[in-house]
Design a protein around this motif. Structure first.
Motif, PDB file in Angstrom:
ATOM      1  N   VAL A  80     -36.481 -11.781  54.033  1.00 30.55           N
ATOM      2  CA  VAL A  80     -35.974 -12.631  52.964  1.00 30.55           C
ATOM      3  C   VAL A  80     -36.315 -14.100  53.244  1.00 30.55           C
ATOM      4  O   VAL A  80     -36.832 -14.822  52.398  1.00 30.55           O
ATOM      5  CB  VAL A  80     -34.454 -12.452  52.808  1.00 30.55           C
ATOM      6  CG1 VAL A  80     -33.897 -13.489  51.856  1.00 30.55           C
ATOM      7  CG2 VAL A  80     -34.142 -11.065  52.318  1.00 30.55           C
ATOM      8  N   MET A  81     -36.034 -14.538  54.477  1.00 31.19           N
ATOM      9  CA  MET A  81     -36.353 -15.907  54.863  1.00 31.19           C
ATOM     10  C   MET A  81     -37.833 -16.191  54.668  1.00 31.19           C
ATOM     11  O   MET A  81     -38.225 -17.213  54.120  1.00 31.19           O
ATOM     12  CB  MET A  81     -36.033 -16.114  56.348  1.00 31.19           C
ATOM     13  CG  MET A  81     -34.575 -16.133  56.645  1.00 31.19           C
ATOM     14  SD  MET A  81     -33.867 -17.479  55.765  1.00 31.19           S
ATOM     15  CE  MET A  81     -32.469 -17.793  56.762  1.00 31.19           C
ATOM     16  N   LEU A 123     -38.833 -16.432  50.975  1.00 36.77           N
ATOM     17  CA  LEU A 123     -38.334 -17.672  50.358  1.00 36.77           C
ATOM     18  C   LEU A 123     -39.180 -18.865  50.795  1.00 36.77           C
ATOM     19  O   LEU A 123     -39.599 -19.688  49.982  1.00 36.77           O
ATOM     20  CB  LEU A 123     -36.869 -17.898  50.734  1.00 36.77           C
ATOM     21  CG  LEU A 123     -35.849 -16.975  50.067  1.00 36.77           C
ATOM     22  CD1 LEU A 123     -34.453 -17.286  50.582  1.00 36.77           C
ATOM     23  CD2 LEU A 123     -35.899 -17.126  48.559  1.00 36.77           C
ATOM     24  N   PHE A 163     -31.192 -30.366  35.475  1.00 32.23           N
ATOM     25  CA  PHE A 163     -30.791 -29.399  36.496  1.00 32.23           C
ATOM     26  C   PHE A 163     -29.399 -29.684  37.041  1.00 32.23           C
ATOM     27  O   PHE A 163     -28.826 -28.868  37.733  1.00 32.23           O
ATOM     28  CB  PHE A 163     -31.773 -29.404  37.668  1.00 32.23           C
ATOM     29  CG  PHE A 163     -33.130 -28.886  37.317  1.00 32.23           C
ATOM     30  CD1 PHE A 163     -33.318 -28.123  36.175  1.00 32.23           C
ATOM     31  CD2 PHE A 163     -34.221 -29.133  38.121  1.00 32.23           C
ATOM     32  CE1 PHE A 163     -34.563 -27.641  35.850  1.00 32.23           C
ATOM     33  CE2 PHE A 163     -35.472 -28.658  37.801  1.00 32.23           C
ATOM     34  CZ  PHE A 163     -35.646 -27.910  36.657  1.00 32.23           C
ATOM     35  N   ALA A 200     -28.431 -16.189  52.939  1.00 36.23           N
ATOM     36  CA  ALA A 200     -29.496 -17.039  52.391  1.00 36.23           C
ATOM     37  C   ALA A 200     -29.782 -16.668  50.943  1.00 36.23           C
ATOM     38  O   ALA A 200     -29.895 -17.522  50.065  1.00 36.23           O
ATOM     39  CB  ALA A 200     -30.759 -16.898  53.236  1.00 36.23           C
ATOM     40  N   LEU A 201     -29.896 -15.359  50.711  1.00 38.13           N
ATOM     41  CA  LEU A 201     -30.210 -14.891  49.360  1.00 38.13           C
ATOM     42  C   LEU A 201     -29.112 -15.302  48.385  1.00 38.13           C
ATOM     43  O   LEU A 201     -29.384 -15.765  47.271  1.00 38.13           O
ATOM     44  CB  LEU A 201     -30.360 -13.373  49.386  1.00 38.13           C
ATOM     45  CG  LEU A 201     -31.382 -12.779  48.418  1.00 38.13           C
ATOM     46  CD1 LEU A 201     -32.716 -13.451  48.617  1.00 38.13           C
ATOM     47  CD2 LEU A 201     -31.487 -11.288  48.610  1.00 38.13           C
ATOM     48  N   VAL A 242     -29.373 -18.994  47.620  1.00 41.59           N
ATOM     49  CA  VAL A 242     -30.487 -19.313  46.727  1.00 41.59           C
ATOM     50  C   VAL A 242     -30.178 -18.877  45.298  1.00 41.59           C
ATOM     51  O   VAL A 242     -30.380 -19.638  44.341  1.00 41.59           O
ATOM     52  CB  VAL A 242     -31.777 -18.646  47.231  1.00 41.59           C
ATOM     53  CG1 VAL A 242     -32.862 -18.723  46.175  1.00 41.59           C
ATOM     54  CG2 VAL A 242     -32.237 -19.309  48.503  1.00 41.59           C
ATOM     55  N   PHE A 248     -26.669 -21.917  39.248  1.00 38.74           N
ATOM     56  CA  PHE A 248     -26.062 -23.210  38.950  1.00 38.74           C
ATOM     57  C   PHE A 248     -27.009 -24.072  38.115  1.00 38.74           C
ATOM     58  O   PHE A 248     -26.636 -24.629  37.079  1.00 38.74           O
ATOM     59  CB  PHE A 248     -25.727 -23.884  40.282  1.00 38.74           C
ATOM     60  CG  PHE A 248     -25.072 -25.219  40.150  1.00 38.74           C
ATOM     61  CD1 PHE A 248     -23.805 -25.332  39.578  1.00 38.74           C
ATOM     62  CD2 PHE A 248     -25.713 -26.362  40.604  1.00 38.74           C
ATOM     63  CE1 PHE A 248     -23.192 -26.562  39.466  1.00 38.74           C
ATOM     64  CE2 PHE A 248     -25.104 -27.599  40.490  1.00 38.74           C
ATOM     65  CZ  PHE A 248     -23.843 -27.701  39.917  1.00 38.74           C
TER      66      PHE A 248
END
Lengths: 376, 418
Positions: free
Chosen positions: A202-203, A206, A233, B33-34, B37, B43
């Protein structure tokens, strides 16, 4: 070999004094022959180069130095003072606008704060650059604190009169963006690089997505986003200073490039180093801080400094979203009817400023590379 | 390790126990982390929806079909008028970006290779001269180069009435450069067809010649035959079709030129500035690449009896290219991205059309910027994809060698090289 050779002497092996080198291989004449006229092609190249220098240099020197005018009130006066109109540079223009080039539109009364932060910057840079300085550890802590001190000094508040960031400009603005970008992009870039090489999928994904996205788009598009889109935003009603938005974008942009450079450095570390750190029982953080990163960063110094130089040069792009860096100040000054038409002087001056900054950065990186080179 | 002594049951709470398990820890970190994100994206999305509602804007792309109502002075490929749609303006912008990027890449490569080789010259004067130029150019922002060249053209060059005249066919003015334009007449198709056919022939011929060389060692004069085939076939077809080509020369009518091909000062400034700026970086890459081929390679080639030009062609260049291509690719990408600075001098590239005037006129910040970002990401993907392909082609020989070695070491059961 005996008769008629009265001067002949016999020497034991190895005792003959050194003879001077053949006359054709030393001295300036030989140097010229070897380096400039060694082959027909080289002769041609040398002649072309001399011709080029002859054609460019004397007029340029005349324009910049001999025929230039240093004191005048307007372009017209400048050109009247010259023997040939437009035959020389009108440095009076730059002199007249020098304060604008340095401070932008920073309020006159508060300019001591800018000067003070320039001095503080110089004091922060010295301990970072020279490791032999006494009391360097304290100096480094001060350097970490410097961006925040300077931020308070320049923006004001807490006892100082606040100054709007849209009054920042010129070299001050370049230094703000450059220094902030440089000091924040390095840690973020290192984290991104570590994330990209992490074992956690995952890291990794990303980080890869972030890095490749940033590297795939031009900075100017990101700056447009900062100036026109970023407000969408944020929660309604949030007012976010344009300079801060630009700083964030520039930092993230540079961080993605730093990440790639550091990743290159990490890949250059042999796997044995990782295994050795593991077998010593070091935690991930300790292994990275003590074993891996010091070596990886050392290899990546040239790339990191190149990225910093690129970032420093890219600060000029803010003029496209209406901020006045030295180039923007120069363009704005050219619009002034009193001085209009002196674009060559402006561009040369701004170019010189950037050249001095960037060239010294690249020289320093060369020095650092030599100093840290521990190989054979 | 002192910890080994404690072997009793772990009495710490669940989180602490999970945390000391490496696998569990990595799962926890990834989940966190997921979540962060996704929460951040959620948001932002929520803010965007609320903000758009507040200012009464809708998120859609239908504005691309409305008339753009602005002029684009430089559109060499497709027809465009201010009545055309925003979509057409975007296409003009994309084509303009591609044009200046492609021209820039070609010129930057040529200049970069020349300067890189001159930097290696033993001629001290030339070496120093190129070095000074490189260092000065590299350390000054590209935007300044662009503005400077643009200023040079617009301010220093004469007005069309007093244009710098070269042989009555090339004119340099402050409104652009005017050059003769080739006009194809009927029958030009034959010439084009002959050209295409000869190129196809050459592609096959080069492959065949390489195969023959690999198998038998016989070397054909590939370059001469290829050039001869392409030039010869095209020339013969040109003559046979009755020379279907005429030139339209620029002529001064009133205050400006008509006829011929007009190249706008914005394009020239952007093209030249991007090219020589990027070429300085390419020169350093080329120099490093050639220096990376060890001298022993050249000596070995001479020892085998190869002549100097064959040595360069067969030994040095292929190995140098391997070092040169990856950083070269990133320079090409940089040039393409830097072409977005066009907006500073009013060259209508994709940022200036879609991200500039279309954005201003429609007020669709989100949509237009998304399109611009997508277009640049596509450019980046295409260029890096192409360069990766080229790189793989260059690497092919080494890969095969590696494979063989691995196979060999597997069979003998020894060898465990890196």
């Amino acid at each position: 070999m005996s008769e008629g050779n009265t001067a002949a002497q016999s020497y034991a092996p190895g005792t003959h004094p050194d003879l001077p080198a053949p006359i054709r291989t030393t001295g300036p004449v030989a140097w010229v022959r070897m380096n400039l006229f060694s082959s027909p092609l080289n002769v041609a190249l040398t002649l072309v180069a001399i011709g080029l220098l002859w054609w460019v240099m004397p007029p340029l020197f005349e324009w910049i130095v001999l025929d230039s005018v240093w004191t005048a009130e307007s372009r017209k006066e400048c050109w009247d003072k010259m023997e040939v109109p437009e035959g020389g540079a009108c440095w009076a223009f730059i002199k007249d606008r020098l304060r604008l080039f340095v401070y932008g539109f920073y309020p006159q009364a508060s300019r001591w704060r800018v000067n003070l932060s320039f001095v503080l910057l110089a004091m922060a840079v010295v301990p970072v650059l020279y490791d032999k300085m006494p009391g360097r550890k304290f100096g480094l802590w001060y350097a970490v604190a410097f961006p925040f001190i300077a931020g308070w000094l320049l923006v004001g508040g807490l006892g100082l009169t606040p100054v709007d960031t849209d009054q920042f400009g010129g070299i001050l603005l370049t230094l703000i963006i450059g220094v902030t970008g440089i000091s924040f992009s390095l840690p973020i870039g290192i984290l991104l690089a570590l994330g990209r090489r992490s074992k956690m999928p995952v890291m990794r994904i990303l980080c890869v997505m972030f890095i490749e996205f940033i590297r795939g788009v031009p900075l100017i598009a990101l700056l447009f986003i900062a100036s026109s889109m970023l407000n969408f935003f944020l929660p309604p009603g949030t007012v976010f200073d344009l300079l801060i938005r630009v700083l964030i974008m520039v930092t993230l942009f540079a961080a993605a490039y730093i990440a790639e450079v550091v990743r290159g450095g990490l890949q250059g570390i042999p796997i044995g180093q990782f295994e050795a750190a593991d077998s010593l029982g070091l935690t991930y953080v300790k292994a990275q801080m003590l074993i891996i990163l010091p070596q990886a960063l050392k290899i990546s110094i040239p790339g990191i400094v190149n990225t910093f130089i690129g970032l420093y040069k890219d600060t000029t792009l803010v003029l496209i979203i209406g901020m006045l860096d030295p180039l923007g100040i120069g363009r704005a000054s050219l619009a002034d009817a009193v001085w209009a038409g002196l674009s060559r002087e402006v561009y040369l001056f701004v170019a010189l400023f950037f050249f001095v900054c960037c060239f010294s950065m690249s020289r320093y990186s060369l020095y650092l590379e030599r100093k840290l080179h521990t190989g054979h | 390790m002192a910890v080994i002594a404690e072997t009793g049951p772990d009495t710490r709470n669940l989180i602490a126990r999970l945390w000391s398990n490496q696998q569990a820890r990595s799962v926890i970190i990834q989940i966190v982390a997921l979540t962060v994100v996704f929460a951040a994206f959620g948001f932002i999305l929520r803010n965007v929806v609320i903000n758009l509602e507040n200012v009464g804007k809708e998120f859609n792309f239908s504005f691309f079909l409305y008339p753009a109502a602005y002029d684009i002075t430089f559109s060499p490929f497709i027809e465009y008028s201010s009545r055309s749609t925003h979509l057409r303006a975007a296409v003009v912008g994309i084509l303009n970006t591609m044009l200046v990027a492609a021209c820039g890449i070609v010129l930057a490569t040529i200049m970069g290779f020349i300067m890189g080789i001159l930097r290696l010259s033993t001629n001290w004067l030339v070496n120093r001269l190129v070095y000074c130029f490189l260092e000065f150019t590299r350390n000054v922002p590209v935007l300044l180069h662009i503005l400077f060249i643009h200023g040079l053209i617009v301010i220093q060059l004469p007005v069309p009435k007093m244009a710098l005249n070269f042989a009555d066919s090339f004119f340099l003015t402050n409104r652009g450069f005017y050059i003769p334009q080739p006009v194809w007449e009927p029958g030009a198709g034959i010439v084009a067809a002959a050209f295409v056919i000869s190129v196809v022939f050459v592609v096959f011929f080069v492959r065949w010649a390489k195969k023959v060389q690999d198998e038998t060692g016989r070397v054909y004069p590939v370059f001469l035959i290829s050039t001869g085939a392409i030039v010869g076939a095209t020339a013969v077809a040109f003559l046979a079709a009755g020379m279907p080509l005429s030139w339209s020369f620029p002529e001064l009518k009133g205050f400006n030129f008509t006829g011929g091909l007009a190249i706008k000062p914005e394009f020239i400034a952007l093209w030249l500035a991007l090219s020589y700026y990027t070429s300085c970086f390419i020169a350093e890459i080329v120099r490093a690449g050639i220096l990376a081929v060890s001298h022993g390679q050249t000596e070995a080639a001479y020892a085998l009896g190869l002549r100097p030009n064959r040595t360069l062609q067969l030994i040095v260049i292929p190995q140098a290219l391997r070092v040169i291509v990856p950083p070269l690719a990133s320079q090409y990408l940089n040039l393409t991205k830097n072409s977005s600075l066009a907006i500073a001098i009013g060259y209508m590239d994709v940022v200036a059309t879609v991200g500039g005037i279309t954005l201003m006129q429609t007020g669709k910040e989100m949509e237009t910027m998304m399109v611009v970002l997508l277009i640049y990401l596509t450019f980046s993907l295409v260029i890096s994809g192409f360069m990766n392909w080229f790189n793989r082609k260059m690497m092919l020989v080494e890969r095969e060698a590696k494979k063989k070695r691995a196979f060999f070491s597997f069979k003998t059961g020894t060898g465990e090289d890196s």
